[in-house]
Design an enzyme around this catalytic site. Structure first.
Site, PDB file in Angstrom:
ATOM      1  N   ARG A  32       0.855  -1.447   0.170  1.00 14.94           N
ATOM      2  CA  ARG A  32       0.075   0.301   0.261  1.00 14.94           C
ATOM      3  C   ARG A  32       0.850   1.121  -0.281  1.00 14.94           C
ATOM      4  O   ARG A  32       0.807   2.157   0.842  1.00 14.94           O
ATOM      5  CB  ARG A  32      -1.027  -0.191   1.282  1.00 14.94           C
ATOM      6  CG  ARG A  32      -1.831  -1.075   1.078  1.00 14.94           C
ATOM      7  CD  ARG A  32      -2.845  -1.258   0.702  1.00 14.94           C
ATOM      8  NE  ARG A  32      -3.656  -2.506   0.849  1.00 14.94           N
ATOM      9  CZ  ARG A  32      -3.684  -3.554   0.311  1.00 14.94           C
ATOM     10  NH1 ARG A  32      -2.669  -3.880   0.034  1.00 14.94           N
ATOM     11  NH2 ARG A  32      -4.827  -4.793   0.653  1.00 14.94           N
TER      12      ARG A  32
ATOM     13  N   SER B  30     -10.433   1.419   3.715  1.00 16.30           N
ATOM     14  CA  SER B  30     -10.055   1.441   4.908  1.00 16.30           C
ATOM     15  C   SER B  30      -8.994   1.891   5.359  1.00 16.30           C
ATOM     16  O   SER B  30      -8.478   3.216   4.572  1.00 16.30           O
ATOM     17  CB  SER B  30      -8.447  -0.394   4.445  1.00 16.30           C
ATOM     18  OG  SER B  30      -9.121  -1.060   4.407  1.00 16.30           O
TER      19      SER B  30
ATOM     20  N   GLU C 241      -4.610   5.920   6.210  1.00 14.81           N
ATOM     21  CA  GLU C 241      -4.013   4.325   4.672  1.00 14.81           C
ATOM     22  C   GLU C 241      -4.241   6.046   3.726  1.00 14.81           C
ATOM     23  O   GLU C 241      -3.892   6.352   2.669  1.00 14.81           O
ATOM     24  CB  GLU C 241      -4.987   3.597   4.241  1.00 14.81           C
ATOM     25  CG  GLU C 241      -4.631   3.036   2.637  1.00 14.81           C
ATOM     26  CD  GLU C 241      -5.153   1.931   2.465  1.00 14.81           C
ATOM     27  OE1 GLU C 241      -5.029   0.535   2.725  1.00 14.81           O
ATOM     28  OE2 GLU C 241      -6.165   1.977   2.163  1.00 14.81           O
TER      29      GLU C 241
HETATM   30  P1  FAD Z   1      -7.804  10.110  -4.802  1.00 18.65           P
HETATM   31  O1  FAD Z   1      -8.935   9.803  -3.961  1.00 18.65           O
HETATM   32  O2  FAD Z   1      -8.753  10.620  -5.756  1.00 18.65           O
HETATM   33  O3  FAD Z   1      -6.775  10.423  -4.637  1.00 18.65           O
HETATM   34  C1  FAD Z   1      -6.290   9.344  -4.078  1.00 18.65           C
HETATM   35  C2  FAD Z   1      -3.941  10.089  -4.101  1.00 18.65           C
HETATM   36  O4  FAD Z   1      -3.880   9.817  -5.034  1.00 18.65           O
HETATM   37  C3  FAD Z   1      -4.344  11.546  -4.040  1.00 18.65           C
HETATM   38  O5  FAD Z   1      -3.133  11.944  -2.754  1.00 18.65           O
HETATM   39  C4  FAD Z   1      -4.401  11.881  -4.888  1.00 18.65           C
HETATM   40  O6  FAD Z   1      -3.593  13.295  -5.234  1.00 18.65           O
HETATM   41  C5  FAD Z   1      -2.936  11.390  -5.623  1.00 18.65           C
HETATM   42  N1  FAD Z   1      -4.258  10.766  -7.220  1.00 18.65           N
HETATM   43  C6  FAD Z   1      -5.328  10.409  -8.098  1.00 18.65           C
HETATM   44  N2  FAD Z   1      -5.239  10.602  -9.132  1.00 18.65           N
HETATM   45  C7  FAD Z   1      -3.624  11.114  -9.489  1.00 18.65           C
HETATM   46  C8  FAD Z   1      -3.079  11.480 -10.539  1.00 18.65           C
HETATM   47  N3  FAD Z   1      -3.594  11.064 -11.865  1.00 18.65           N
HETATM   48  N4  FAD Z   1      -1.885  11.655 -10.493  1.00 18.65           N
HETATM   49  C9  FAD Z   1      -1.523  11.989  -9.246  1.00 18.65           C
HETATM   50  N5  FAD Z   1      -1.940  11.290  -8.647  1.00 18.65           N
HETATM   51  C10 FAD Z   1      -2.972  11.372  -8.300  1.00 18.65           C
HETATM   52  N6  FAD Z   1      -7.109   0.628  -1.672  1.00 18.65           N
HETATM   53  C11 FAD Z   1      -6.507  -0.663  -2.241  1.00 18.65           C
HETATM   54  O7  FAD Z   1      -5.633   0.201  -2.070  1.00 18.65           O
HETATM   55  N7  FAD Z   1      -7.713  -1.903  -2.127  1.00 18.65           N
HETATM   56  C12 FAD Z   1      -9.205  -1.793  -1.727  1.00 18.65           C
HETATM   57  O8  FAD Z   1      -9.807  -3.193  -2.217  1.00 18.65           O
HETATM   58  C13 FAD Z   1      -9.663  -0.986  -1.750  1.00 18.65           C
HETATM   59  N8  FAD Z   1     -10.953  -0.885  -1.425  1.00 18.65           N
HETATM   60  C14 FAD Z   1     -11.857   0.198  -1.089  1.00 18.65           C
HETATM   61  C15 FAD Z   1     -13.069  -0.144  -0.738  1.00 18.65           C
HETATM   62  C16 FAD Z   1     -13.644   1.531  -0.690  1.00 18.65           C
HETATM   63  C17 FAD Z   1     -15.195   1.229  -0.713  1.00 18.65           C
HETATM   64  C18 FAD Z   1     -13.285   2.448  -0.727  1.00 18.65           C
HETATM   65  C19 FAD Z   1     -14.408   3.692  -0.852  1.00 18.65           C
HETATM   66  C20 FAD Z   1     -12.022   2.572  -0.950  1.00 18.65           C
HETATM   67  C21 FAD Z   1     -11.210   1.534  -1.022  1.00 18.65           C
HETATM   68  N9  FAD Z   1     -10.071   1.651  -1.667  1.00 18.65           N
HETATM   69  C22 FAD Z   1      -8.957   0.287  -1.663  1.00 18.65           C
HETATM   70  C23 FAD Z   1      -8.868   2.734  -1.452  1.00 18.65           C
HETATM   71  C24 FAD Z   1      -9.227   3.746  -3.017  1.00 18.65           C
HETATM   72  O9  FAD Z   1     -10.508   3.335  -3.265  1.00 18.65           O
HETATM   73  C25 FAD Z   1      -7.715   3.095  -4.070  1.00 18.65           C
HETATM   74  O10 FAD Z   1      -6.878   4.137  -3.178  1.00 18.65           O
HETATM   75  C26 FAD Z   1      -7.478   4.268  -4.894  1.00 18.65           C
HETATM   76  O11 FAD Z   1      -6.949   4.077  -5.981  1.00 18.65           O
HETATM   77  C27 FAD Z   1      -7.999   5.295  -5.297  1.00 18.65           C
HETATM   78  O12 FAD Z   1      -8.425   6.142  -6.305  1.00 18.65           O
HETATM   79  P2  FAD Z   1      -9.158   7.695  -6.315  1.00 18.65           P
HETATM   80  O13 FAD Z   1      -9.270   8.263  -8.045  1.00 18.65           O
HETATM   81  O14 FAD Z   1     -10.791   7.467  -5.657  1.00 18.65           O
HETATM   82  O15 FAD Z   1      -7.586   8.696  -5.952  1.00 18.65           O
HETATM   83  P1  NAP Z   2     -10.237 -10.261   4.531  1.00 16.00           P
HETATM   84  O1  NAP Z   2     -10.605 -11.211   3.503  1.00 16.00           O
HETATM   85  O2  NAP Z   2     -11.392 -10.793   5.382  1.00 16.00           O
HETATM   86  O3  NAP Z   2      -8.851 -10.466   5.196  1.00 16.00           O
HETATM   87  C1  NAP Z   2      -8.678  -9.797   6.522  1.00 16.00           C
HETATM   88  C2  NAP Z   2      -7.563  -9.305   6.353  1.00 16.00           C
HETATM   89  O4  NAP Z   2      -6.533 -10.315   6.731  1.00 16.00           O
HETATM   90  C3  NAP Z   2      -6.627  -8.480   5.250  1.00 16.00           C
HETATM   91  O5  NAP Z   2      -6.329  -7.115   5.944  1.00 16.00           O
HETATM   92  C4  NAP Z   2      -6.188  -9.207   4.651  1.00 16.00           C
HETATM   93  O6  NAP Z   2      -5.304  -8.014   4.449  1.00 16.00           O
HETATM   94  C5  NAP Z   2      -5.550 -10.705   4.900  1.00 16.00           C
HETATM   95  N1  NAP Z   2      -5.550 -11.471   4.597  1.00 16.00           N
HETATM   96  C6  NAP Z   2      -6.996 -12.208   4.138  1.00 16.00           C
HETATM   97  N2  NAP Z   2      -6.000 -13.038   4.581  1.00 16.00           N
HETATM   98  C7  NAP Z   2      -5.004 -13.571   4.134  1.00 16.00           C
HETATM   99  C8  NAP Z   2      -3.660 -14.263   3.614  1.00 16.00           C
HETATM  100  N3  NAP Z   2      -4.209 -15.401   2.742  1.00 16.00           N
HETATM  101  N4  NAP Z   2      -2.307 -13.633   3.129  1.00 16.00           N
HETATM  102  C9  NAP Z   2      -2.040 -12.132   3.277  1.00 16.00           C
HETATM  103  N5  NAP Z   2      -3.369 -11.870   4.174  1.00 16.00           N
HETATM  104  C10 NAP Z   2      -4.256 -11.850   4.368  1.00 16.00           C
HETATM  105  O7  NAP Z   2     -10.375  -8.998   4.279  1.00 16.00           O
HETATM  106  P2  NAP Z   2     -10.985  -7.849   3.699  1.00 16.00           P
HETATM  107  O8  NAP Z   2     -11.666  -7.053   4.988  1.00 16.00           O
HETATM  108  O9  NAP Z   2     -13.055  -8.654   3.308  1.00 16.00           O
HETATM  109  O10 NAP Z   2     -10.862  -7.028   2.909  1.00 16.00           O
HETATM  110  C11 NAP Z   2     -11.133  -8.265   1.141  1.00 16.00           C
HETATM  111  C12 NAP Z   2      -9.414  -7.625   0.853  1.00 16.00           C
HETATM  112  O11 NAP Z   2      -9.755  -5.860  -0.490  1.00 16.00           O
HETATM  113  C13 NAP Z   2      -8.393  -7.287   1.413  1.00 16.00           C
HETATM  114  O12 NAP Z   2      -6.795  -7.849   0.427  1.00 16.00           O
HETATM  115  C14 NAP Z   2      -8.957  -6.065   1.282  1.00 16.00           C
HETATM  116  O13 NAP Z   2      -7.403  -4.720   1.680  1.00 16.00           O
HETATM  117  C15 NAP Z   2      -8.942  -5.299   0.587  1.00 16.00           C
HETATM  118  N6  NAP Z   2      -9.556  -3.763   1.155  1.00 16.00           N
HETATM  119  C16 NAP Z   2      -8.648  -2.681   0.957  1.00 16.00           C
HETATM  120  C17 NAP Z   2      -9.667  -1.608   1.406  1.00 16.00           C
HETATM  121  C18 NAP Z   2      -8.904   0.060   1.258  1.00 16.00           C
HETATM  122  O14 NAP Z   2      -9.262   0.789   1.352  1.00 16.00           O
HETATM  123  N7  NAP Z   2      -7.926  -0.538   1.006  1.00 16.00           N
HETATM  124  C19 NAP Z   2     -11.163  -1.722   1.323  1.00 16.00           C
HETATM  125  C20 NAP Z   2     -12.149  -2.758   1.373  1.00 16.00           C
HETATM  126  C21 NAP Z   2     -11.098  -3.991   1.023  1.00 16.00           C
HETATM  127  P3  NAP Z   2      -4.427  -7.859   3.660  1.00 16.00           P
HETATM  128  O15 NAP Z   2      -6.009  -6.132   3.236  1.00 16.00           O
HETATM  129  O16 NAP Z   2      -3.621  -6.305   3.248  1.00 16.00           O
HETATM  130  O17 NAP Z   2      -4.748  -7.699   1.871  1.00 16.00           O
END
Ligand code: FAD
Ligand code: NAP
Length: 344
Positions: free
Chosen positions: A165, A241, A337
């Protein structure tokens, strides 16, 4: 020609729906408009914030600069051979729609990243990841414009210095570049990743075997698990998250494990251990907690929601309370995050 709008309301452009205004706002659809934005910002001495879907930002207050909303569109196949397809995607394309497009074209490797909100251009910023797949596994390079010099630059995946991340764009190159496109190498033949128990359960497989499961089935499973577990930002504002999973050393993990036998943890390749931040927060009693306008989601304690349309400051105050409580209970530091603007 780019249109610069003063005192622009950002509430509907961030999925947490916090109220905030930008000193100026401009939507850009091509490189020329980006350059106009850079000139405008320089003339008015404004910092620049590139905004995509607003799903990973917290506005802690009004943004005292120019918000550049990235609207560049286009998906261009570049090359292919028997095994792979190379495709360049403009930064303003919607991430999930791009993943769906790949599946329709028979290009595989991104299916575990289905339904992640936001834009393609933001995906490299935190090396988006889900269900055992990260952007870095598939990204070849990206194109960007340097905000300081106005020059076009290319970053290879190695140059982005991706980790969990995280990338160079959250560290030394923070807010320095506007990403304009991202290039991916995708597979023609499916090689699905089924490491996560929640996916195995949904697909009725007993382990991380690929068997006969197709990438389309993986995408459907990811979508249905996510829809069940995560609040839809359109209904309950949130930024996904709110905290990264902390990665601690083996000695600290061993001590914690003595105190909390059901601690959820995953060993990392470097000998360190990743803790599930959601478990830590849940077991510290925060799941479902409501603090005025803001709350901790009742299904997934890692998600802070904003059902009452509170301010970014209220969201961050709740995050601080959670961080302190987790530190007190487990001795573990949580890191936020989403990106905070203006930064604290
Ligand atoms: P923004 O919120 O618009 O921007 C985020 C950052 O990126 C800011 O710093 C912004 O300046 C920068 N940025 C945006 N566009 C550009 C560009 N073109 N050039 C330079 N900088 C830029 N993230 C995960 O990793 N895994 C997940 O599973 C995941 N699940 C999510 C679920 C939900 C319900 C929500 C709300 C969020 C989740 N996220 C997850 C977080 C998010 O969706 C990601 O980080 C996504 O990539 C953000 O995209 P955005 O366009 O909305 O970025
Ligand atoms: P989940 O499947 O219930 O798992 C709980 C946590 O355990 C997660 O954070 C995941 O880590 C870790 N995990 C589970 N199985 C794993 C494996 N085999 N090896 C290593 N790590 C493991 O998680 P969840 O909340 O439903 O989310 C599912 C996936 O979507 C995850 O990968 C999560 O990161 C992603 N997600 C991200 C966001 C965001 O905003 N960043 C929001 C929603 C969901 P990791 O998180 O490192 O994968």
């Amino acid at each position: 020609m780019a249109l610069f709008l003063p005192e622009f309301d950002l509430q509907r452009f961030n999925t947490l729906a916090v109220p905030a205004r930008a000193r100026f706002y401009v939507a850009v659809s091509n490189a020329q408009e980006i350059r106009e934005a850079l000139t405008f910002a320089e003339q008015h001495q404004l910092p620049i914030l590139a905004l995509g879907g607003g799903s990973n930002v917290v506005f802690s207050g009004d943004y005292p600069g120019l918000v550049v909303h990235i609207k560049l569109r286009g998906i261009v196949p570049l090359d292919e051979d028997d095994a792979s397809v190379w495709v360049r995607v403009a930064a303003g394309e919607n991430w999930h729609e791009f993943v769906q497009h790949c599946l329709m074209m028979g290009c595989y490797g991104l299916e575990n990243l289905s339904l992640i909100p936001g834009s393609v251009g933001a995906a490299p910023i935190q090396n988006i990841g889900a269900y055992g797949v990260e952007l870095k596994d598939r990204m070849v390079e990206l194109s960007a414009i340097d905000i300081r010099s106005g020059l076009s630059v290319t970053f290879t995946a190695e140059g982005c210095d991706f980790s969990y991340r995280d990338s160079v764009f959250k560290r030394s190159a923070r807010d320095r570049y506007i990403i304009t496109s991202v290039t991916f190498k995708l597979d023609r033949h499916a090689n699905v990743v089924l490491d996560y128990p929640s996916l195995q359960q949904r697909l009725n497989t007993s382990g991380p075997t690929t068997g006969t499961i197709t990438p389309e089935q993986v995408a459907s499973a990811v979508i249905s698990v996510r829809q069940e577990k995560l609040p839809d930002p359109a209904e309950i504002p949130n930024a996904g998250s709110f905290f990264k999973n902390p990665i601690i050393d083996a000695a600290q993990y061993a001590l914690l494990r003595q105190r909390f036998s059901d601690l959820v943890a995953y060993p990392q390749a470097n000998g360190r251990v990743k803790l599930a931040a959601g478990w830590l927060i849940d077991h510290a009693g925060w799941r479902g907690y409501r603090d005025g306008e803001v709350a901790v989601n009742a299904k997934q304690a890692l998600v802070i929601t904003n059902p009452g349309r509170g301010t970014g400051a209220q969201v961050l105050a709740l995050a601080d309370k959670i961080t302190r409580s987790v530190q007190q209970r487990y001795g573990v530091d949580l890191e936020i995050e989403p990106r905070v603007y203006p930064s604290r």
